[in-house]
Each structure stands twice: as C-alpha cells, then as structure tokens.
Design a protein around this motif. Structure first.
Motif, PDB file in Angstrom:
ATOM      1  N   UNK A  59       0.828  -1.206   0.000  1.00 25.68           N
ATOM      2  CA  UNK A  59       0.000   0.000   0.000  1.00 25.68           C
ATOM      3  C   UNK A  59       0.863   1.257   0.000  1.00 25.68           C
ATOM      4  N   UNK A  60       2.165   1.108   0.257  1.00 26.44           N
ATOM      5  CA  UNK A  60       3.125   2.223   0.195  1.00 26.44           C
ATOM      6  C   UNK A  60       4.354   1.708  -0.528  1.00 26.44           C
ATOM      7  N   UNK A  61       4.637   2.274  -1.692  1.00 24.86           N
ATOM      8  CA  UNK A  61       5.872   1.962  -2.409  1.00 24.86           C
ATOM      9  C   UNK A  61       6.401   3.257  -3.005  1.00 24.86           C
ATOM     10  N   UNK A 107       1.600  -8.408  -2.962  1.00 25.93           N
ATOM     11  CA  UNK A 107       1.370  -8.231  -1.522  1.00 25.93           C
ATOM     12  C   UNK A 107       2.541  -7.630  -0.775  1.00 25.93           C
ATOM     13  N   UNK A 108       3.774  -7.900  -1.214  1.00 23.99           N
ATOM     14  CA  UNK A 108       4.962  -7.528  -0.449  1.00 23.99           C
ATOM     15  C   UNK A 108       5.927  -6.689  -1.285  1.00 23.99           C
ATOM     16  N   UNK A 109       6.599  -5.761  -0.595  1.00 24.51           N
ATOM     17  CA  UNK A 109       7.641  -4.949  -1.223  1.00 24.51           C
ATOM     18  C   UNK A 109       8.801  -4.825  -0.242  1.00 24.51           C
ATOM     19  N   UNK A 110       9.961  -4.453  -0.777  1.00 26.16           N
ATOM     20  CA  UNK A 110      11.160  -4.272   0.030  1.00 26.16           C
ATOM     21  C   UNK A 110      11.740  -2.904  -0.303  1.00 26.16           C
ATOM     22  N   UNK A 111      11.981  -2.109   0.735  1.00 27.39           N
ATOM     23  CA  UNK A 111      12.525  -0.770   0.537  1.00 27.39           C
ATOM     24  C   UNK A 111      13.739  -0.597   1.427  1.00 27.39           C
ATOM     25  N   UNK A 152       8.090   6.891  11.001  1.00 26.75           N
ATOM     26  CA  UNK A 152       8.277   7.726  12.190  1.00 26.75           C
ATOM     27  C   UNK A 152       7.211   8.816  12.285  1.00 26.75           C
ATOM     28  N   UNK A 153       6.728   9.290  11.134  1.00 26.04           N
ATOM     29  CA  UNK A 153       5.671  10.317  11.115  1.00 26.04           C
ATOM     30  C   UNK A 153       4.286   9.710  11.320  1.00 26.04           C
ATOM     31  N   UNK A 154       4.199   8.377  11.372  1.00 24.09           N
ATOM     32  CA  UNK A 154       2.901   7.725  11.523  1.00 24.09           C
ATOM     33  C   UNK A 154       2.268   7.392  10.191  1.00 24.09           C
ATOM     34  N   UNK A 155       3.062   7.448   9.119  1.00 25.39           N
ATOM     35  CA  UNK A 155       2.555   7.165   7.774  1.00 25.39           C
ATOM     36  C   UNK A 155       3.224   5.884   7.270  1.00 25.39           C
ATOM     37  N   UNK A 156       3.458   5.810   5.963  1.00 30.64           N
ATOM     38  CA  UNK A 156       4.149   4.653   5.400  1.00 30.64           C
ATOM     39  C   UNK A 156       3.247   3.457   5.217  1.00 30.64           C
ATOM     40  N   UNK A 157       3.856   2.280   5.021  1.00 31.07           N
ATOM     41  CA  UNK A 157       3.069   1.065   4.776  1.00 31.07           C
ATOM     42  C   UNK A 157       2.256   0.658   6.005  1.00 31.07           C
TER      43      UNK A 157
END
Length: 197
Positions: A100-102, A112-116, A126-131
């Motif tokens: 859901x976040x890439x 379904x899965x990603x690697x960053x 840290x901001x409360x966002x992201x995947x």
C-alpha cells in the motif's frame, strides 16, 4: 495461515521461490540459519536474497536507530519491529512491507509484499505514515548461483507460500514451529539426512 506448497526447487515460474517462505529443516547445519523462517525477496538462476523474519534484533531499538540516522520525529509517532535479517551486510537496513506504500526505489516482490532500503520509508513510519504493516531488518540472507537450489536438494529447507498475517505476526518464538506444523510436519520426526534407497 501458511499453506503447503508442493513443487520442486523451482516454482515453475520465472521467479522461482520469490515471495515464498523458506523454513529451515531441523537438521540445518549452519547455525546462522537454525530454526529460521526466511521470506524470499528474489530468487533467480543467478542469485537469491531473503530476509529472516523470526529473529528479533537485540540491543537496538527503532527509536535509537532513528536517533543515529537523525530521523524525526523523536519519539516516533509509530514504531516498527526490528529483526536480524541475515548474515550478509548486517549494517544495511531493509523494510519488508505491504504494497500500500511503495516508492520509486522499492522492490515490489509481488502484489502483496515490497522491500525498501531507502531512509524515506523510516521517515514515513516515524511520522505515523508509510506502509500499513512492515518489519525492519538489518542484514539479509544471500545465495550465489545455484547455491540455494543445492541446499534445498540437500534437505536444508522446505518452502511454503507466504501470507501477510504470518509474515508480520508478532509471535516470533513460535513462528518456525508454526510454519512446520502448517505443513503437517513434526520437527521431532524429521531428519536432516536425505533418504537413501
């Protein structure tokens, strides 16, 4: 829930075991991988790369890592669990997460899965966002051409399909046994030796 996979070393597709879980057999000789579950991020004829998902990282918290990297806010709005991802490049960080976040530099393993490995994913978390879900791993497991295939043929690993609830489960202590029991395998009855006729 992990579902049993019945296939040979290669999945029949171009990605081989990409997106699958490798479960170490009880007779695993390499102590770095004893009783591990590895999420396979990439597997080709040339190489294979995965993240150990059932070994917590000792001695470093997410908050401490953010402070070392000068990433805010501190304390973070949201935290992510930290793992010892494998013996290769233990100073390098990877976030295995939902798709859901890439971003441009993310490796999309499957739908379904990603690697960053970019620091941007840590800033977002840290901001409360992201995947929605993810784990941070320091280091990874890597194999050269044909090496993983050989280990599978020597009964070092079993492969099973991965799903989100299992990969991001909180109970790391029982993950290895859980993966084996999903295959209807009792680790006490398994031998690390290949059968001989």
């Amino acid at each position: 829930m992990v579902r049993q996979k019945t296939a040979g070393v290669h999945d029949g597709g171009e990605g081989y075991l990409t997106g699958q879980l490798l479960v170490a057999m009880p007779g695993m000789r390499d102590p770095r991988f004893a009783q591990t579950v590895v999420f396979m991020c990439a597997h080709t004829a040339e190489s294979a790369m995965g993240i150990v998902i059932n070994r917590p990282l000792e001695g470093l918290s997410f908050e401490s890592l953010l402070e070392q990297l000068s990433v805010g806010p501190t304390p973070p709005v949201r935290r992510i669990r930290m793992h010892a991802g494998g013996p290769v490049e233990p100073g390098k960080g990877f976030v295995l997460h939902t798709t859901d976040w890439v971003q441009e530099g993310s490796l999309r393993v499957d739908e379904r899965f990603a690697l960053t490995s970019s620091i941007d994913v840590l800033k977002a978390i840290a901001r409360g966002e992201g995947p929605r879900r993810g784990i941070l791993a320091l280091g990874y497991a890597g194999w050269g051409p044909g090496q993983l295939d050989d280990e599978i043929l020597q009964n070092a690993w079993l492969s099973v399909p991965a799903d989100e609830s299992f990969v991001f489960a909180d109970d790391l202590a029982s993950m290895w046994r859980g993966a084996l029991s999903a295959l209807k395998v009792d680790p006490l009855l398994l031998s690390g030796a290949a059968g001989r006729a």
